[in-house]
Design a protein around this motif. Sequence first.
Motif, PDB file in Angstrom:
ATOM      1  N   ASP A   1      32.619  44.836  49.118  1.00  0.00           N
ATOM      2  CA  ASP A   1      32.524  45.695  47.935  1.00  0.00           C
ATOM      3  C   ASP A   1      33.870  45.840  47.237  1.00  0.00           C
ATOM      4  OD1 ASP A   1      29.867  47.080  47.236  1.00  0.00           O
ATOM      5  OD2 ASP A   1      29.862  47.168  49.402  1.00  0.00           O
ATOM      6  N   GLU A   2      34.929  46.095  48.001  1.00  0.00           N
ATOM      7  CA  GLU A   2      36.242  46.283  47.382  1.00  0.00           C
ATOM      8  C   GLU A   2      36.710  45.015  46.682  1.00  0.00           C
ATOM      9  OE1 GLU A   2      39.178  47.926  49.967  1.00  0.00           O
ATOM     10  OE2 GLU A   2      38.062  49.786  50.319  1.00  0.00           O
ATOM     11  N   LEU A   3      36.465  43.870  47.287  1.00  0.00           N
ATOM     12  CA  LEU A   3      36.843  42.601  46.662  1.00  0.00           C
ATOM     13  C   LEU A   3      36.079  42.402  45.353  1.00  0.00           C
ATOM     14  CD1 LEU A   3      38.322  39.882  46.739  1.00  0.00           C
ATOM     15  CD2 LEU A   3      36.415  38.976  48.103  1.00  0.00           C
ATOM     16  N   LEU A   4      34.788  42.649  45.369  1.00  0.00           N
ATOM     17  CA  LEU A   4      33.983  42.502  44.154  1.00  0.00           C
ATOM     18  C   LEU A   4      34.456  43.455  43.063  1.00  0.00           C
ATOM     19  CD1 LEU A   4      30.422  42.075  45.685  1.00  0.00           C
ATOM     20  CD2 LEU A   4      31.520  40.471  44.117  1.00  0.00           C
ATOM     21  N   GLU A   5      34.753  44.687  43.443  1.00  0.00           N
ATOM     22  CA  GLU A   5      35.209  45.663  42.451  1.00  0.00           C
ATOM     23  C   GLU A   5      36.503  45.208  41.788  1.00  0.00           C
ATOM     24  OE1 GLU A   5      33.083  49.259  44.960  1.00  0.00           O
ATOM     25  OE2 GLU A   5      35.252  48.982  45.081  1.00  0.00           O
ATOM     26  N   SER A   6      37.427  44.718  42.587  1.00  0.00           N
ATOM     27  CA  SER A   6      38.718  44.317  42.024  1.00  0.00           C
ATOM     28  C   SER A   6      38.619  43.028  41.213  1.00  0.00           C
ATOM     29  CB  SER A   6      39.753  44.150  43.141  1.00  0.00           C
ATOM     30  OG  SER A   6      39.398  43.089  44.014  1.00  0.00           O
ATOM     31  N   GLU A   7      37.719  42.123  41.603  1.00  0.00           N
ATOM     32  CA  GLU A   7      37.615  40.838  40.923  1.00  0.00           C
ATOM     33  C   GLU A   7      36.738  40.897  39.676  1.00  0.00           C
ATOM     34  OE1 GLU A   7      39.402  38.102  41.555  1.00  0.00           O
ATOM     35  OE2 GLU A   7      40.426  39.329  43.064  1.00  0.00           O
ATOM     36  N   VAL A   8      35.693  41.718  39.691  1.00  0.00           N
ATOM     37  CA  VAL A   8      34.825  41.804  38.515  1.00  0.00           C
ATOM     38  C   VAL A   8      35.604  42.308  37.303  1.00  0.00           C
ATOM     39  CG1 VAL A   8      32.922  43.143  37.498  1.00  0.00           C
ATOM     40  CG2 VAL A   8      32.579  41.938  39.655  1.00  0.00           C
ATOM     41  N   VAL A   9      36.477  43.302  37.485  1.00  0.00           N
ATOM     42  CA  VAL A   9      37.228  43.818  36.330  1.00  0.00           C
ATOM     43  C   VAL A   9      38.142  42.744  35.742  1.00  0.00           C
ATOM     44  CG1 VAL A   9      37.128  46.227  37.057  1.00  0.00           C
ATOM     45  CG2 VAL A   9      39.040  44.803  37.803  1.00  0.00           C
ATOM     46  N   LYS A  10      38.538  41.752  36.536  1.00  0.00           N
ATOM     47  CA  LYS A  10      39.388  40.681  36.029  1.00  0.00           C
ATOM     48  C   LYS A  10      38.622  39.727  35.104  1.00  0.00           C
ATOM     49  CE  LYS A  10      42.350  40.658  40.162  1.00  0.00           C
ATOM     50  NZ  LYS A  10      42.795  39.853  41.333  1.00  0.00           N
ATOM     51  N   LEU A  11      37.288  39.787  35.143  1.00  0.00           N
ATOM     52  CA  LEU A  11      36.471  38.921  34.294  1.00  0.00           C
ATOM     53  C   LEU A  11      36.297  39.494  32.889  1.00  0.00           C
ATOM     54  CD1 LEU A  11      33.684  37.869  36.837  1.00  0.00           C
ATOM     55  CD2 LEU A  11      35.814  36.679  36.278  1.00  0.00           C
ATOM     56  N   LYS A  12      36.801  40.685  32.674  1.00  0.00           N
ATOM     57  CA  LYS A  12      36.715  41.333  31.361  1.00  0.00           C
ATOM     58  C   LYS A  12      37.550  40.561  30.343  1.00  0.00           C
ATOM     59  CE  LYS A  12      37.777  45.838  29.260  1.00  0.00           C
ATOM     60  NZ  LYS A  12      38.240  47.215  29.573  1.00  0.00           N
ATOM     61  N   LYS A  13      36.955  40.279  29.180  1.00  0.00           N
ATOM     62  CA  LYS A  13      37.649  39.593  28.097  1.00  0.00           C
ATOM     63  C   LYS A  13      36.846  39.818  26.817  1.00  0.00           C
ATOM     64  CE  LYS A  13      35.274  35.185  28.995  1.00  0.00           C
ATOM     65  NZ  LYS A  13      35.439  33.760  29.370  1.00  0.00           N
ATOM     66  N   PRO A  14      37.382  39.441  25.659  1.00  0.00           N
ATOM     67  CA  PRO A  14      36.604  39.602  24.422  1.00  0.00           C
ATOM     68  C   PRO A  14      35.238  38.926  24.535  1.00  0.00           C
ATOM     69  CG  PRO A  14      38.874  39.086  23.903  1.00  0.00           C
ATOM     70  CD  PRO A  14      38.741  38.941  25.397  1.00  0.00           C
ATOM     71  N   GLY A  15      34.178  39.682  24.280  1.00  0.00           N
ATOM     72  CA  GLY A  15      32.821  39.154  24.382  1.00  0.00           C
ATOM     73  C   GLY A  15      32.192  39.300  25.749  1.00  0.00           C
ATOM     74  N   VAL A  16      32.987  39.739  26.731  1.00  0.00           N
ATOM     75  CA  VAL A  16      32.458  39.952  28.094  1.00  0.00           C
ATOM     76  C   VAL A  16      32.829  41.369  28.533  1.00  0.00           C
ATOM     77  CG1 VAL A  16      32.498  39.239  30.502  1.00  0.00           C
ATOM     78  CG2 VAL A  16      32.657  37.513  28.698  1.00  0.00           C
ATOM     79  N   SER A  17      31.819  42.191  28.756  1.00  0.00           N
ATOM     80  CA  SER A  17      32.039  43.561  29.213  1.00  0.00           C
ATOM     81  C   SER A  17      31.743  43.669  30.698  1.00  0.00           C
ATOM     82  CB  SER A  17      31.130  44.531  28.449  1.00  0.00           C
ATOM     83  OG  SER A  17      31.435  44.542  27.071  1.00  0.00           O
ATOM     84  N   VAL A  18      32.501  44.528  31.389  1.00  0.00           N
ATOM     85  CA  VAL A  18      32.280  44.734  32.820  1.00  0.00           C
ATOM     86  C   VAL A  18      31.829  46.175  33.045  1.00  0.00           C
ATOM     87  CG1 VAL A  18      33.846  42.930  33.560  1.00  0.00           C
ATOM     88  CG2 VAL A  18      34.735  45.224  33.190  1.00  0.00           C
TER      89      VAL A  18
END
Length: 353
Positions: free
Chosen positions: A93-110
Amino acid sequence: MQLAFFGSSLVSAYWNGAATYYRGIIRALGKKGHETTFFEPDAYDRQKHRDMDDPEWARIVVYPATEDGVFKALEQARSADFIVKASGVGVFDELLESEVVKLKKPGVSVIYWDVDAPATLERLENNPADPLKSLVPRFDLILTYGGGYSVVSAFCALGAAECIPVYNALDPSTHFPENPDPRFAADLTFIGNRLPDREARVEEFFLVPASKLPERTFSLGGSGWDDKSMTPNIRYLGHVYTRDHNVLNSSCLAVLNINRESMAKFGFSPPTRVFEAAGAGACIITDTWPGIEDFLEPGTEVLLANGSEGVIAHLETLAPDTAKEIGRAARERILAHHTYHHRALQVESILGL
C-alpha cells in the motif's frame, strides 16, 4: 474516460468487504461509457475464492504480489485519464501511494479513494510518521465511501485539496428479493468477518441477544468465527459467497447491521451490507449512528438499537408482516435515491465529465 483503479479485488469478495462497492461503482460507470482497468494483487487466496468471472464492464489485471509486480502494473496504468489508489489494497500500500502520485501530469489526475476512512484516519492518528500524511496534499482529490463531516474535515486538515464522500449504494441488478431458503432461515442474521474492532460489538448486538432469547434462531456468516463460543441457537455459516447474499437476506425475519468500532467512532456511513439487505427487501436492525436518517427513516424503513436490549426488544415484538413492510419501504427508498447509478452521476459531476 479511462480509469486505472488499484484496489484489493473486484472479482473476489473473500476477506474483501469493498468488493460490492467497487463492483457497483465501476459497473455503473461502465454503463455510462467509461472504461476501467482494475489492478488487483494476487494475494490472500482471493483468486482461489473468486465469486465472479472477469466482467464485460471492466478489464481485470491481476499482478504478482511483489514489488516488481507493482511497478509493472503502474507502468500499464500511466496512460489513463484518472489513476486511483484505493485504501486497503493489502500489499505494498505505501509503495502504491507514493508511486501513484508520481504519475500525476497535465491530463492525468491522481485520486486517493478511501474505502475505509475510519481505519485510515486511525492509522494516521496512531502513527504521526506515516508516509501517507505527506502524500494526501499531492493527490488531486480524496474520495471516501463515507464518513460525513468528521471524515471530510479530518482529510482537509491533512491538506487534502478536496475530500468528497461517495457513499455505498445498491446495484439492483445484483441485489434483489428471492424466495426464502430453509438453509438460511433465522429470526436474525448477521454477516461480517471477525475483526479486532468488530468483535466486541458483535458480542453486544448479536451474541448477547442470542443467549437471552434461546427460543429464537440466529445465523452468523463471515470468516474467522470458527472458535468463538456460541449458544446452540446460533447457526454458524462460515464465509457466505455473494451469490448467496440475496437468498440469505430474503430468508430471515431481520438482518442485523453492526458498525465496527472505528466506523461507529467516525460515523455517517452505512456499509454495503445495509444496501444489499435493503435491495433484497429485508427488515434491517442496525446499531444507531449519526446520519442514518439521510438514507433510511428510523421506525418505518429501518429499526435502530442502542445495544443488546434494543435488539432483544425488536425481536420480541417484530411480527413477520411488519418486518416485510419495513423491508419493502427500505427497498423503495434506496431504489429512489441510493443506487450506484446515482453514485456514477455524482462521480461524473465531481470529475467534470
